[in-house]
Design a protein around this motif. Sequence first.
Motif, PDB file in Angstrom:
ATOM      1  N   GLY A  22       0.827  -1.209   0.000  1.00  0.00           N
ATOM      2  CA  GLY A  22       0.000   0.000   0.000  1.00  0.00           C
ATOM      3  C   GLY A  22       0.858   1.255   0.000  1.00  0.00           C
ATOM      4  N   GLY A  23       1.933   1.200   0.794  1.00  0.00           N
ATOM      5  CA  GLY A  23       2.841   2.358   0.825  1.00  0.00           C
ATOM      6  C   GLY A  23       3.483   2.602  -0.527  1.00  0.00           C
ATOM      7  N   PHE A  24       3.790   1.515  -1.235  1.00  0.00           N
ATOM      8  CA  PHE A  24       4.414   1.677  -2.565  1.00  0.00           C
ATOM      9  C   PHE A  24       3.476   2.393  -3.517  1.00  0.00           C
ATOM     10  N   PHE A  25       2.200   1.916  -3.557  1.00  0.00           N
ATOM     11  CA  PHE A  25       1.243   2.513  -4.491  1.00  0.00           C
ATOM     12  C   PHE A  25       0.807   3.913  -4.058  1.00  0.00           C
ATOM     13  N   LEU A  26       0.738   4.125  -2.775  1.00  0.00           N
ATOM     14  CA  LEU A  26       0.255   5.417  -2.286  1.00  0.00           C
ATOM     15  C   LEU A  26       1.342   6.476  -2.209  1.00  0.00           C
ATOM     16  N   LEU A  27       2.555   6.072  -1.934  1.00  0.00           N
ATOM     17  CA  LEU A  27       3.614   7.053  -1.694  1.00  0.00           C
ATOM     18  C   LEU A  27       4.785   6.914  -2.666  1.00  0.00           C
ATOM     19  N   ILE A  28       5.322   5.739  -2.764  1.00  0.00           N
ATOM     20  CA  ILE A  28       6.552   5.551  -3.519  1.00  0.00           C
ATOM     21  C   ILE A  28       6.333   5.670  -5.022  1.00  0.00           C
ATOM     22  N   LYS A  29       5.283   5.012  -5.572  1.00  0.00           N
ATOM     23  CA  LYS A  29       5.087   5.037  -7.033  1.00  0.00           C
ATOM     24  C   LYS A  29       4.820   6.442  -7.550  1.00  0.00           C
ATOM     25  N   PRO A  30       3.911   7.218  -6.906  1.00  0.00           N
ATOM     26  CA  PRO A  30       3.728   8.601  -7.389  1.00  0.00           C
ATOM     27  C   PRO A  30       5.029   9.403  -7.363  1.00  0.00           C
ATOM     28  N   LYS A  31       5.810   9.173  -6.291  1.00  0.00           N
ATOM     29  CA  LYS A  31       7.079   9.898  -6.196  1.00  0.00           C
ATOM     30  C   LYS A  31       8.026   9.448  -7.297  1.00  0.00           C
ATOM     31  N   TYR A  32       8.015   8.144  -7.568  1.00  0.00           N
ATOM     32  CA  TYR A  32       8.865   7.588  -8.620  1.00  0.00           C
ATOM     33  C   TYR A  32       8.478   8.170  -9.978  1.00  0.00           C
ATOM     34  N   ASN A  33       7.148   8.217 -10.223  1.00  0.00           N
ATOM     35  CA  ASN A  33       6.685   8.777 -11.510  1.00  0.00           C
ATOM     36  C   ASN A  33       7.036  10.261 -11.624  1.00  0.00           C
ATOM     37  N   ALA A  34       6.925  10.983 -10.490  1.00  0.00           N
ATOM     38  CA  ALA A  34       7.274  12.404 -10.509  1.00  0.00           C
ATOM     39  C   ALA A  34       8.757  12.588 -10.830  1.00  0.00           C
ATOM     40  N   ILE A  35       9.575  11.728 -10.188  1.00  0.00           N
ATOM     41  CA  ILE A  35      11.022  11.793 -10.454  1.00  0.00           C
ATOM     42  C   ILE A  35      11.315  11.465 -11.911  1.00  0.00           C
ATOM     43  N   LYS A  36      10.620  10.446 -12.435  1.00  0.00           N
ATOM     44  CA  LYS A  36      10.821  10.049 -13.823  1.00  0.00           C
ATOM     45  C   LYS A  36      10.435  11.176 -14.773  1.00  0.00           C
ATOM     46  N   ASN A  37       9.286  11.814 -14.506  1.00  0.00           N
ATOM     47  CA  ASN A  37       8.829  12.925 -15.345  1.00  0.00           C
ATOM     48  C   ASN A  37       9.788  14.119 -15.237  1.00  0.00           C
ATOM     49  N   ASP A  38      10.234  14.368 -14.005  1.00  0.00           N
ATOM     50  CA  ASP A  38      11.168  15.470 -13.811  1.00  0.00           C
ATOM     51  C   ASP A  38      12.481  15.200 -14.541  1.00  0.00           C
ATOM     52  N   SER A  39      12.906  13.943 -14.552  1.00  0.00           N
ATOM     53  CA  SER A  39      14.145  13.591 -15.251  1.00  0.00           C
ATOM     54  C   SER A  39      14.003  13.817 -16.756  1.00  0.00           C
ATOM     55  N   ALA A  40      12.826  13.436 -17.310  1.00  0.00           N
ATOM     56  CA  ALA A  40      12.574  13.647 -18.738  1.00  0.00           C
ATOM     57  C   ALA A  40      12.524  15.141 -19.053  1.00  0.00           C
ATOM     58  N   ALA A  41      11.864  15.920 -18.157  1.00  0.00           N
ATOM     59  CA  ALA A  41      11.791  17.373 -18.370  1.00  0.00           C
ATOM     60  C   ALA A  41      13.170  17.998 -18.284  1.00  0.00           C
ATOM     61  N   LEU A  42      13.994  17.521 -17.334  1.00  0.00           N
ATOM     62  CA  LEU A  42      15.359  18.024 -17.195  1.00  0.00           C
ATOM     63  C   LEU A  42      16.184  17.708 -18.446  1.00  0.00           C
ATOM     64  N   GLU A  43      16.026  16.491 -18.951  1.00  0.00           N
ATOM     65  CA  GLU A  43      16.750  16.100 -20.159  1.00  0.00           C
ATOM     66  C   GLU A  43      16.365  16.990 -21.350  1.00  0.00           C
ATOM     67  N   GLN A  44      15.041  17.276 -21.485  1.00  0.00           N
ATOM     68  CA  GLN A  44      14.576  18.136 -22.575  1.00  0.00           C
ATOM     69  C   GLN A  44      15.063  19.570 -22.380  1.00  0.00           C
ATOM     70  N   ALA A  45      15.036  20.018 -21.114  1.00  0.00           N
ATOM     71  CA  ALA A  45      15.510  21.375 -20.825  1.00  0.00           C
ATOM     72  C   ALA A  45      16.994  21.513 -21.145  1.00  0.00           C
ATOM     73  N   GLU A  46      17.772  20.478 -20.796  1.00  0.00           N
ATOM     74  CA  GLU A  46      19.201  20.509 -21.103  1.00  0.00           C
ATOM     75  C   GLU A  46      19.433  20.509 -22.616  1.00  0.00           C
ATOM     76  N   LYS A  47      18.594  19.751 -23.337  1.00  0.00           N
ATOM     77  CA  LYS A  47      18.709  19.731 -24.801  1.00  0.00           C
ATOM     78  C   LYS A  47      18.367  21.107 -25.386  1.00  0.00           C
ATOM     79  N   ASP A  48      17.277  21.703 -24.853  1.00  0.00           N
ATOM     80  CA  ASP A  48      16.887  23.038 -25.322  1.00  0.00           C
ATOM     81  C   ASP A  48      17.976  24.056 -24.998  1.00  0.00           C
ATOM     82  N   GLN A  49      18.567  23.914 -23.809  1.00  0.00           N
ATOM     83  CA  GLN A  49      19.635  24.829 -23.423  1.00  0.00           C
ATOM     84  C   GLN A  49      20.832  24.689 -24.354  1.00  0.00           C
TER      85      GLN A  49
END
Length: 260
Positions: A22-49
């Motif tokens: 329950g902790g994984f689905f409620l806390l860890i997975k959303p955080k993991y997805n946020a980190i994953k999305n942030d990593s993709a956004a960072l990669e795109q931002a670095e490419k744009d930069q």
Amino acid sequence: MKLNYRDKIILGALLAFVILLGGFFLLIKPKYNAIKNDSAALEQAEKDQKDVDDKIDEIPRLKDEIKTTYDATKKLTDDFVAYNDIYNARKLDQYMQHFAEDCEVKIENLTASDLNEGTLNYYFFTPTYVGEGMLAEADLNGDRQAAIAEDKAESDSLQARAQESVLMGNYDISVLGTKENIYKYLQTIEDQDKTIIINTVDLGGMIINPDAIEAMADYLGADLSEDEKEMLEDDAEIEAKFNVSIYSVFELSEPNVEAD
């Protein structure tokens, strides 16, 4: 129901697993997805930069290219008469009048035009060959045709090239002066470093070779009239007519490559 020790251990382990799941689905997975999305956004931002940095690095080279193009264009436009000097018939007449004054010829009549859009033709020589059709039939190896094509390459290229639009003024003038001054007037216009083209010349009664005229008269036993004798004199005044085209272009605005 009374649970024994073994059942308690199993139930405790199962409960712990459920809590962890329950902790994984409620806390860890959303955080993991946020980190994953942030990593993709960072990669795109670095490419744009990087793209921006690459473009910034190109700015000095582009500035140099713009300046080089402007300088080359200005050099070309400098070959034409400045627009402000001939933009209407009055200004065109003022621009051309000093040539007559400098060469001491008297203006009898003139017509100047306002500037209009026109074309500037290319001047070139096209070689001609007598019996070129027959020569082609006799040229079994094609060597002569190849030589002719090479001779005509420049004229063919210029003939096929599109004629550029320019601003053009027309100047018709009739002047009175000695042969020497008429020639001087022609040469002065011809020697200008601007695009001024003498289209037609009518020298009227000018006698090019007086000695030949006198020799012919002596041979025929004919006497020259007083008017004819006068025309043979070096200081005899004659009337000459010219049609001249004066060309101009608009100057390219200087680019502001230092703007913020």
